[in-house]
Design a protein around this motif. Structure first.
Motif, PDB file in Angstrom:
ATOM      1  N   GLY A  65       0.820  -1.219   0.000  1.00  0.00           N
ATOM      2  CA  GLY A  65       0.000   0.000   0.000  1.00  0.00           C
ATOM      3  C   GLY A  65       0.848   1.260   0.000  1.00  0.00           C
ATOM      4  N   LEU A  66       1.963   1.241   0.715  1.00  0.00           N
ATOM      5  CA  LEU A  66       2.852   2.410   0.741  1.00  0.00           C
ATOM      6  C   LEU A  66       3.496   2.623  -0.628  1.00  0.00           C
ATOM      7  CD1 LEU A  66       4.169   4.646   2.416  1.00  0.00           C
ATOM      8  CD2 LEU A  66       5.938   3.002   3.083  1.00  0.00           C
ATOM      9  N   GLN A  67       3.867   1.524  -1.292  1.00  0.00           N
ATOM     10  CA  GLN A  67       4.411   1.619  -2.645  1.00  0.00           C
ATOM     11  C   GLN A  67       3.396   2.256  -3.593  1.00  0.00           C
ATOM     12  OE1 GLN A  67       7.529   0.420  -3.948  1.00  0.00           O
ATOM     13  NE2 GLN A  67       6.904   1.366  -5.877  1.00  0.00           N
ATOM     14  N   GLY A  68       2.142   1.809  -3.501  1.00  0.00           N
ATOM     15  CA  GLY A  68       1.092   2.377  -4.344  1.00  0.00           C
ATOM     16  C   GLY A  68       0.880   3.857  -4.076  1.00  0.00           C
ATOM     17  N   LEU A  69       0.932   4.262  -2.800  1.00  0.00           N
ATOM     18  CA  LEU A  69       0.758   5.669  -2.444  1.00  0.00           C
ATOM     19  C   LEU A  69       1.856   6.530  -3.075  1.00  0.00           C
ATOM     20  CD1 LEU A  69      -0.427   8.038  -0.778  1.00  0.00           C
ATOM     21  CD2 LEU A  69       1.068   7.296   1.093  1.00  0.00           C
ATOM     22  N   ASP A  93      10.768  -5.272   7.268  1.00  0.00           N
ATOM     23  CA  ASP A  93      11.179  -5.133   8.665  1.00  0.00           C
ATOM     24  C   ASP A  93      10.906  -3.721   9.176  1.00  0.00           C
ATOM     25  OD1 ASP A  93      11.985  -7.743   8.907  1.00  0.00           O
ATOM     26  OD2 ASP A  93      14.082  -7.329   8.406  1.00  0.00           O
ATOM     27  N   ASP A  94      11.128  -2.732   8.315  1.00  0.00           N
ATOM     28  CA  ASP A  94      10.828  -1.352   8.697  1.00  0.00           C
ATOM     29  C   ASP A  94       9.337  -1.182   8.992  1.00  0.00           C
ATOM     30  OD1 ASP A  94      13.462  -0.483   8.372  1.00  0.00           O
ATOM     31  OD2 ASP A  94      13.168  -0.057   6.242  1.00  0.00           O
ATOM     32  N   VAL A  95       8.520  -1.808   8.165  1.00  0.00           N
ATOM     33  CA  VAL A  95       7.068  -1.727   8.367  1.00  0.00           C
ATOM     34  C   VAL A  95       6.689  -2.329   9.717  1.00  0.00           C
ATOM     35  CG1 VAL A  95       4.825  -2.563   7.554  1.00  0.00           C
ATOM     36  CG2 VAL A  95       6.501  -1.710   5.915  1.00  0.00           C
ATOM     37  N   GLY A  96       7.218  -3.515  10.017  1.00  0.00           N
ATOM     38  CA  GLY A  96       6.924  -4.148  11.306  1.00  0.00           C
ATOM     39  C   GLY A  96       7.381  -3.303  12.474  1.00  0.00           C
ATOM     40  N   TYR A  97       8.567  -2.722  12.351  1.00  0.00           N
ATOM     41  CA  TYR A  97       9.103  -1.880  13.423  1.00  0.00           C
ATOM     42  C   TYR A  97       8.208  -0.659  13.641  1.00  0.00           C
ATOM     43  CZ  TYR A  97      12.072   1.713  15.492  1.00  0.00           C
ATOM     44  OH  TYR A  97      12.561   2.739  16.272  1.00  0.00           O
ATOM     45  N   LEU A  98       7.823   0.017  12.566  1.00  0.00           N
ATOM     46  CA  LEU A  98       7.002   1.230  12.709  1.00  0.00           C
ATOM     47  C   LEU A  98       5.617   0.906  13.259  1.00  0.00           C
ATOM     48  CD1 LEU A  98       7.911   3.097   9.386  1.00  0.00           C
ATOM     49  CD2 LEU A  98       8.625   3.700  11.700  1.00  0.00           C
ATOM     50  N   VAL A  99       4.978  -0.095  12.692  1.00  0.00           N
ATOM     51  CA  VAL A  99       3.599  -0.405  13.092  1.00  0.00           C
ATOM     52  C   VAL A  99       3.553  -0.932  14.526  1.00  0.00           C
ATOM     53  CG1 VAL A  99       1.606  -1.878  12.631  1.00  0.00           C
ATOM     54  CG2 VAL A  99       2.821  -0.805  10.734  1.00  0.00           C
ATOM     55  N   GLU A 100       4.431  -1.887  14.846  1.00  0.00           N
ATOM     56  CA  GLU A 100       4.357  -2.549  16.151  1.00  0.00           C
ATOM     57  C   GLU A 100       4.998  -1.730  17.264  1.00  0.00           C
ATOM     58  OE1 GLU A 100       2.716  -5.217  16.548  1.00  0.00           O
ATOM     59  OE2 GLU A 100       2.565  -6.149  14.571  1.00  0.00           O
ATOM     60  N   GLU A 101       6.217  -1.240  17.018  1.00  0.00           N
ATOM     61  CA  GLU A 101       6.987  -0.637  18.101  1.00  0.00           C
ATOM     62  C   GLU A 101       6.773   0.867  18.247  1.00  0.00           C
ATOM     63  OE1 GLU A 101       8.132  -2.822  19.876  1.00  0.00           O
ATOM     64  OE2 GLU A 101       8.105  -4.477  18.464  1.00  0.00           O
ATOM     65  N   LEU A 136       0.467   2.686   6.332  1.00  0.00           N
ATOM     66  CA  LEU A 136       1.442   3.743   6.570  1.00  0.00           C
ATOM     67  C   LEU A 136       1.323   4.789   5.473  1.00  0.00           C
ATOM     68  CD1 LEU A 136       4.637   1.697   7.572  1.00  0.00           C
ATOM     69  CD2 LEU A 136       3.190   3.076   9.086  1.00  0.00           C
ATOM     70  N   THR A 137       1.411   6.042   5.871  1.00  0.00           N
ATOM     71  CA  THR A 137       1.310   7.127   4.902  1.00  0.00           C
ATOM     72  C   THR A 137       2.224   8.279   5.309  1.00  0.00           C
ATOM     73  OG1 THR A 137      -0.208   8.682   3.825  1.00  0.00           O
ATOM     74  CG2 THR A 137      -0.637   8.178   6.127  1.00  0.00           C
ATOM     75  N   ARG A 138       2.569   9.104   4.349  1.00  0.00           N
ATOM     76  CA  ARG A 138       3.329  10.309   4.677  1.00  0.00           C
ATOM     77  C   ARG A 138       2.500  11.214   5.581  1.00  0.00           C
ATOM     78  NH1 ARG A 138       7.665  12.208   1.381  1.00  0.00           N
ATOM     79  NH2 ARG A 138       8.234  10.767  -0.325  1.00  0.00           N
ATOM     80  N   TRP A 139       3.191  11.953   6.464  1.00  0.00           N
ATOM     81  CA  TRP A 139       2.504  12.894   7.333  1.00  0.00           C
ATOM     82  C   TRP A 139       2.352  14.250   6.641  1.00  0.00           C
ATOM     83  CZ3 TRP A 139      -0.851  13.488  10.812  1.00  0.00           C
ATOM     84  CH2 TRP A 139      -0.890  14.578  11.699  1.00  0.00           C
ATOM     85  N   ARG A 140       3.358  14.676   5.907  1.00  0.00           N
ATOM     86  CA  ARG A 140       3.311  15.955   5.198  1.00  0.00           C
ATOM     87  C   ARG A 140       3.761  15.763   3.757  1.00  0.00           C
ATOM     88  NH1 ARG A 140       3.175  20.256   8.871  1.00  0.00           N
ATOM     89  NH2 ARG A 140       3.728  19.668  11.028  1.00  0.00           N
ATOM     90  N   ALA A 141       3.344  16.676   2.899  1.00  0.00           N
ATOM     91  CA  ALA A 141       3.857  16.713   1.535  1.00  0.00           C
ATOM     92  C   ALA A 141       5.230  17.374   1.557  1.00  0.00           C
ATOM     93  CB  ALA A 141       2.910  17.497   0.624  1.00  0.00           C
ATOM     94  N   PRO A 142       6.152  16.983   0.670  1.00  0.00           N
ATOM     95  CA  PRO A 142       7.476  17.611   0.644  1.00  0.00           C
ATOM     96  C   PRO A 142       7.376  19.120   0.431  1.00  0.00           C
ATOM     97  CG  PRO A 142       7.443  15.650  -0.727  1.00  0.00           C
ATOM     98  CD  PRO A 142       6.020  15.915  -0.336  1.00  0.00           C
ATOM     99  N   LYS A 143       8.207  19.853   1.157  1.00  0.00           N
ATOM    100  CA  LYS A 143       8.144  21.323   1.064  1.00  0.00           C
ATOM    101  C   LYS A 143       8.495  21.830  -0.335  1.00  0.00           C
ATOM    102  CE  LYS A 143       9.182  22.121   5.948  1.00  0.00           C
ATOM    103  NZ  LYS A 143      10.115  22.743   6.930  1.00  0.00           N
ATOM    104  N   LEU A 155      11.752   9.339   0.608  1.00  0.00           N
ATOM    105  CA  LEU A 155      10.919   9.048   1.771  1.00  0.00           C
ATOM    106  C   LEU A 155      11.799   8.628   2.942  1.00  0.00           C
ATOM    107  CD1 LEU A 155       8.046   8.595   2.957  1.00  0.00           C
ATOM    108  CD2 LEU A 155       8.178   6.259   2.068  1.00  0.00           C
ATOM    109  N   GLN A 156      11.557   9.207   4.110  1.00  0.00           N
ATOM    110  CA  GLN A 156      12.269   8.850   5.324  1.00  0.00           C
ATOM    111  C   GLN A 156      11.279   8.230   6.318  1.00  0.00           C
ATOM    112  OE1 GLN A 156      15.616   9.205   5.551  1.00  0.00           O
ATOM    113  NE2 GLN A 156      15.585  10.048   3.465  1.00  0.00           N
ATOM    114  N   LEU A 157      11.781   7.320   7.149  1.00  0.00           N
ATOM    115  CA  LEU A 157      10.891   6.661   8.106  1.00  0.00           C
ATOM    116  C   LEU A 157      10.217   7.661   9.035  1.00  0.00           C
ATOM    117  CD1 LEU A 157      12.864   3.455   9.187  1.00  0.00           C
ATOM    118  CD2 LEU A 157      11.166   3.722   7.370  1.00  0.00           C
TER     119      LEU A 157
END
Length: 531
Positions: A403-407, A429-437, A454-461, A478-480
């Motif tokens: 889903g993040l790739q599609g976004l 692994d990054d997805v698991g870390y962000l979602v779970e931890e 998972l989605t971006r919080w802001r659009a790039p400036k 994209l940064q974590l």
């Protein structure tokens, strides 16, 4: 020449007269001052001051001398029988003091038993209930097993006692610490007589009186990863069998993570005890995979650090689901005066070890320890049991990553870029870390735990979504720490209003959501340094 001699003689006589003249002048000055009333008062005051000072200093000197003599008299002579010994390299206790006659007798019986000079019928009679429960074939596996216990506090000592009493015949103990008075509320076998002695020797000595046939290896040292090959070696200094199980009963997070990582990477079976401190409900203690452990701060921190090392599951743990609440015990703060003194990290036993006091109800470490021992016994013997497995969320992580790739592809297309071949710098692994931890498997907007993405919080400036500096390769900028967790429905609105509509999140969400996201992003940045 004659004149020169007379001149030298004259000079010598003049030099000899000067001290005499000065003495005469001083004497005449005193004679002139003696009748003076002010001089007499000053002289009296001076003599009185000297006398008082002499009495004070003399009295202090006498008191100091008496105190020193009393202190020296209270110290027994350092002969061969004295208990004072040097500390180890880790500040731990030295070998045990001289044993009592009863302890000598128990040790002698244990040495004979470990050499085979012990009636096997007595062993079988003592262990008959365990053998009947497991059946002879399974019990034989337990009798021939080798277990390593790292950490001999409340949890580790009870676990060791249970393993030894149940029939494990080879046990290696690893702990740098010594028995303290405050640890007697939860230790399995230590007595007042053991205070100040190494925990490994205390446990061995006390349990030899119960199970003299058990073979012990006691390592009075701290667990270190660089010494892992030696500390977790085969029995008898690498000449015997491999350990059937390793028990992690360490309460220091960094050491715990290092031990679990070493066992995981080297294929050693290990079970870990999470935090028993501040817990009070034994009905909330469970055995499960570390990925499934919840409501346990020690488990959460351990799990998070292991994820950073690429280990997300596959380690069984004993943990409590008991939640903290009003009126329940909490980690005690350090007194304010300790902060005033300076570096509070110097208060811990070793560098990076816990310095604050964790309240412990003495019964809970015992329950944790027996639960760990029970799990090890069932695992070694192959007795049927159901241990909790991992969450099995690999498929969910794959879906969130897709889903993040599609976004990112949609955002690139809306910015006038060709999304063909676009890659994103995020792994499963990054997805698991962000979602779970980081986001605790909940949406930052509603707190819902279902249909997460998972989605971006802001659009790039600068409006730039893609990096195309290298020929034949393009990837999302994209940064974590730019990601947040939402439900699919919330993410769809967020994409329309914020990422494509250009609105700042502060316009869409309330202050609580904004602050929560800020805290979660700070966690990502902080723990990112360990990845």
């Amino acid at each position: 020449m004659e004149g020169r001699r007379r001149g030298c003689k004259s000079t010598s006589q003049t030099t000899e007269r000067r001290p005499q003249q000065e003495t005469d002048n001083m004497s005449s000055w005193f004679e002139r001052q003696l009748p003076s009333h002010q001089f007499q008062l000053a002289a009296t005051a001076l003599v009185s001051g000297i006398t008082v000072a002499g009495l004070i200093y003399g009295g202090q000197a006498i008191r100091r001398k008496v105190a020193v003599e009393e202190l020296k008299a209270s110290i027994p002579p350092l002969d061969e029988e004295h208990q004072a010994q040097r500390l180890t390299d880790f500040g731990a206790a030295s070998p045990l003091p001289s044993a009592t006659r009863e302890e000598d007798r128990v040790a002698a019986i244990a040495r004979r038993a470990q050499q085979g000079d012990y009636d096997e019928d007595l062993v079988n009679e003592q262990l008959t209930r365990t053998a009947s429960f497991l059946t002879p074939p399974r019990f034989g596996k337990l009798r021939s097993s080798f277990v390593i216990v790292v950490g001999l506090g409340g949890v580790g000592s009870h676990c060791t006692a249970a393993l030894a009493r149940s029939g494990v015949s080879h046990i290696r103990l690893i702990d740098f610490d010594q028995v303290t008075l405050s640890s007697l509320n939860r230790h399995a076998v230590a007595t007042l007589a053991d205070v100040g002695t190494p925990k490994v020797q205390c446990v061995r000595k006390r349990l030899e009186a119960v199970v003299p046939w058990v073979h012990w290896e006691c390592l009075n040292e701290v667990w270190r990863e660089d010494q892992g090959e030696r500390l977790l070696a085969k029995w008898d200094r690498g000449k015997g069998q491999q350990p059937d199980y390793v028990v992690d009963a360490i309460d220091n997070i960094d050491s715990k993570v290092e031990l679990l990582k070493y066992c995981h990477q080297h294929g050693l079976k290990v079970v870990s005890s999470m935090g028993a401190g501040c817990k009070s409900d034994p009905s909330r203690i469970f055995v499960g995979d570390i990925s499934a452990s919840v409501e346990d701060p020690l488990s959460r921190t351990t799990r998070r650090k292991l994820r950073m090392l690429g280990i997300s599951e596959g380690i069984p743990v004993v943990y409590s689901t008991e939640k903290p609440g009003p009126g329940k015990a909490q980690l005690l703060p350090l007194p304010e005066e300790e902060f005033v003194k300076g570096k509070v990290n110097e208060l811990s036993v070793l560098p990076d070890f816990r310095a604050r006091i964790l309240p412990v109800l003495g019964t809970m470490p015992a329950v944790f320890g027996y639960t760990v021992a029970n799990f090890v016994i069932l695992e070694i013997t192959g007795y049927p049991h159901e241990a909790g497995s991992g969450k099995g969320r690999e498929k969910m992580y794959d879906g969130i990553l897709s889903g993040l790739q599609g976004l990112e592809e949609r955002l690139a297309r809306s910015g006038g870029h060709d999304p063909m071949g676009l890659k994103i710098p995020v792994s499963k692994d990054d997805v698991g870390y962000l979602v779970e931890e980081v986001f605790r498997s909940k949406s930052v907007v509603s707190g819902l735990p279902t249909r997460l993405v998972l989605t971006r919080w802001r659009a790039p400036k600068d409006g730039s979504w893609i990096d195309e500096r290298w020929d034949g390769q393009k990837f999302s900028k994209l940064q974590l720490e730019e990601l947040v967790c939402m439900t699919k429905e919330e993410a769809a609105i967020h994409e329309k209003e914020v990422l494509k509509g250009g609105k700042p999140p502060e316009v869409i969400y309330d202050v609580d959501v904004i602050q929560l996201v800020k805290r979660r992003h700070q966690e990502i940045l902080h723990y990112g340094s360990y990845r």
